[in-house]
Design a protein around this motif. Structure first.
Motif, short mmCIF file in Angstrom:
data_model
loop_
_atom_site.label_atom_id
_atom_site.label_comp_id
_atom_site.label_asym_id
_atom_site.label_seq_id
_atom_site.Cartn_x
_atom_site.Cartn_y
_atom_site.Cartn_z
N PRO A 148 24.40 -7.59 -58.60
CA PRO A 148 23.84 -8.37 -59.71
C PRO A 148 24.74 -8.32 -60.95
O PRO A 148 25.39 -7.32 -61.21
CB PRO A 148 22.50 -7.67 -60.00
CG PRO A 148 22.17 -6.93 -58.75
CD PRO A 148 23.48 -6.54 -58.14
N LEU A 149 24.75 -9.41 -61.69
CA LEU A 149 25.53 -9.51 -62.92
C LEU A 149 24.68 -9.07 -64.10
O LEU A 149 23.47 -9.26 -64.11
CB LEU A 149 25.97 -10.96 -63.14
CG LEU A 149 26.91 -11.56 -62.10
CD1 LEU A 149 27.04 -13.06 -62.32
CD2 LEU A 149 28.28 -10.89 -62.19
N ALA A 150 25.33 -8.53 -65.12
CA ALA A 150 24.63 -8.19 -66.36
C ALA A 150 24.34 -9.48 -67.12
O ALA A 150 25.14 -10.41 -67.11
CB ALA A 150 25.48 -7.26 -67.21
N GLU A 151 23.19 -9.51 -67.79
CA GLU A 151 22.80 -10.68 -68.57
C GLU A 151 23.89 -11.08 -69.57
O GLU A 151 24.14 -12.24 -69.81
CB GLU A 151 21.50 -10.34 -69.30
CG GLU A 151 21.05 -11.32 -70.34
CD GLU A 151 19.85 -10.82 -71.13
OE1 GLU A 151 19.51 -11.48 -72.10
OE2 GLU A 151 19.27 -9.76 -70.79
N LYS A 152 24.56 -10.08 -70.15
CA LYS A 152 25.57 -10.35 -71.18
C LYS A 152 27.00 -10.42 -70.61
O LYS A 152 27.96 -10.29 -71.36
CB LYS A 152 25.50 -9.28 -72.27
CG LYS A 152 24.20 -9.33 -73.06
CD LYS A 152 24.18 -8.27 -74.16
CE LYS A 152 22.97 -8.39 -75.04
NZ LYS A 152 21.73 -7.99 -74.41
N ALA A 153 27.12 -10.62 -69.31
CA ALA A 153 28.47 -10.72 -68.70
C ALA A 153 29.24 -11.83 -69.39
O ALA A 153 28.74 -12.94 -69.53
CB ALA A 153 28.34 -11.00 -67.21
N PRO A 154 30.48 -11.54 -69.84
CA PRO A 154 31.25 -12.59 -70.52
C PRO A 154 31.69 -13.69 -69.55
O PRO A 154 31.70 -13.49 -68.33
CB PRO A 154 32.46 -11.84 -71.08
CG PRO A 154 32.56 -10.59 -70.27
CD PRO A 154 31.19 -10.26 -69.77
N THR A 155 32.04 -14.84 -70.10
CA THR A 155 32.59 -15.94 -69.31
C THR A 155 33.83 -15.42 -68.57
O THR A 155 34.54 -14.57 -69.09
CB THR A 155 32.97 -17.10 -70.26
OG1 THR A 155 31.78 -17.51 -70.92
CG2 THR A 155 33.55 -18.28 -69.50
N ASP A 156 34.06 -15.89 -67.36
CA ASP A 156 35.21 -15.52 -66.54
C ASP A 156 35.03 -14.15 -65.86
O ASP A 156 36.00 -13.54 -65.44
CB ASP A 156 36.51 -15.56 -67.36
CG ASP A 156 37.70 -15.94 -66.48
OD1 ASP A 156 37.51 -16.75 -65.54
OD2 ASP A 156 38.80 -15.41 -66.70
N THR A 157 33.79 -13.68 -65.76
CA THR A 157 33.52 -12.43 -65.05
C THR A 157 33.63 -12.66 -63.53
O THR A 157 33.10 -13.64 -63.01
CB THR A 157 32.10 -11.91 -65.39
OG1 THR A 157 32.06 -11.62 -66.78
CG2 THR A 157 31.74 -10.66 -64.60
N PHE A 158 34.30 -11.73 -62.83
CA PHE A 158 34.41 -11.80 -61.37
C PHE A 158 33.02 -11.66 -60.74
O PHE A 158 32.24 -10.78 -61.12
CB PHE A 158 35.32 -10.67 -60.87
CG PHE A 158 35.37 -10.57 -59.36
CD1 PHE A 158 36.27 -11.34 -58.64
CD2 PHE A 158 34.52 -9.71 -58.68
CE1 PHE A 158 36.31 -11.26 -57.24
CE2 PHE A 158 34.55 -9.62 -57.30
CZ PHE A 158 35.45 -10.40 -56.57
N VAL A 159 32.70 -12.54 -59.79
CA VAL A 159 31.40 -12.49 -59.10
C VAL A 159 31.59 -12.02 -57.65
O VAL A 159 30.99 -11.05 -57.22
CB VAL A 159 30.70 -13.87 -59.12
CG1 VAL A 159 29.36 -13.81 -58.40
CG2 VAL A 159 30.52 -14.35 -60.56
N VAL A 160 32.44 -12.72 -56.89
CA VAL A 160 32.62 -12.42 -55.48
C VAL A 160 33.87 -13.15 -54.97
O VAL A 160 34.28 -14.15 -55.56
CB VAL A 160 31.35 -12.85 -54.66
CG1 VAL A 160 31.17 -14.36 -54.66
CG2 VAL A 160 31.37 -12.30 -53.24
N GLU A 161 34.43 -12.61 -53.90
CA GLU A 161 35.56 -13.31 -53.26
C GLU A 161 35.10 -13.80 -51.90
O GLU A 161 34.67 -13.02 -51.05
CB GLU A 161 36.77 -12.37 -53.10
CG GLU A 161 37.97 -13.08 -52.50
CD GLU A 161 39.22 -12.20 -52.41
OE1 GLU A 161 40.23 -12.67 -51.88
OE2 GLU A 161 39.15 -11.04 -52.87
N ILE A 162 35.16 -15.14 -51.72
CA ILE A 162 34.77 -15.76 -50.45
C ILE A 162 36.03 -15.81 -49.58
O ILE A 162 37.10 -16.18 -50.06
CB ILE A 162 34.23 -17.19 -50.67
CG1 ILE A 162 33.11 -17.20 -51.72
CG2 ILE A 162 33.76 -17.79 -49.35
CD1 ILE A 162 31.89 -16.41 -51.36
N SER A 163 35.88 -15.43 -48.32
CA SER A 163 37.05 -15.40 -47.45
C SER A 163 36.70 -15.99 -46.08
O SER A 163 35.85 -15.47 -45.37
CB SER A 163 37.52 -13.95 -47.31
OG SER A 163 38.61 -13.89 -46.45
#
Length: 193
Positions: free
Chosen positions: A5-20
């Motif tokens: 899960p991401l933090a509510e205050k995650a800044p723009t351009d935060t890494f989420v996941v790498e699809i492969s």
């Protein structure tokens, strides 16, 4: 894919996941559906998904589809679902309408309700879930219902024998993440003759 899960205050351009995608030729990645509000971007060749703007917890969880397409033949592709959740952070402490209350209690009253305390917390979910407690109990002469916020005396008082005034500090505590927050209220209880 179900990334952390991401933090509510995650800044723009935060890494989420790498699809492969396992494929012998280079593929192009794209988000095809499910991200109507445009929270995510994917790098077309690396498959790395990042946030593209500030997150609003009320819009989550979001499930979107990512397509991997053969870079030389658009008819060859596969899709996968990505589910992203956001942790709603504990933004607000509980607040009592007044930080000081005065109440009277006639001497000789049996164990009785003194006052109903009610704090307000502007967070939602568990971040806004309040429990009440007493910071100083004056030899257990008072107790509070941790759910309702009702303050009780536990025995009768004698106007001639005991202090004629008690200051009971009550707190409201939320069940917040990452940390719990508290608000306080002092209740001055005057014993009357």
């Amino acid at each position: 894919y179900h990334p952390a899960p991401l933090a509510e205050k995650a800044p723009t351009d935060t890494f989420v996941v790498e699809i492969s995608a396992l494929y012998k030729l280079p593929v192009n990645y794209s988000i095809t559906s499910g991200d109507e509000k445009g929270y995510f971007i994917i790098h077309s060749s690396s498959g790395i998904v990042r946030t593209s703007k500030n997150l609003k917890p009320e819009d989550f969880p979001v499930s979107f589809k990512v397509q991997a397409t053969d870079s030389s033949n658009a008819a060859i592709f596969n899709e996968v679902e990505v589910k992203v959740e956001v942790i709603d952070e504990n933004d607000f402490p509980p607040v009592f309408p007044s930080s000081l209350l005065e109440e009277t209690l006639p001497e000789g009253s049996p164990a009785t309700e003194v006052v109903q305390l009610k704090a307000q917390d502007n967070d939602t979910g568990r971040n806004g879930l309040l429990t009440y407690g007493i910071l100083n109990g004056h030899g257990l002469k008072f107790r509070i219902n941790e759910t309702t916020g009702i303050l009780y005396s536990t025995a009768p008082f004698d106007y001639e024998e005991e202090p004629r005034e008690y200051q009971v500090v009550v707190y409201a505590e939320d069940d917040g993440i990452p940390e719990k927050k508290r608000g306080y209220c002092t209740v001055v209880i005057k014993i009357t003759d």
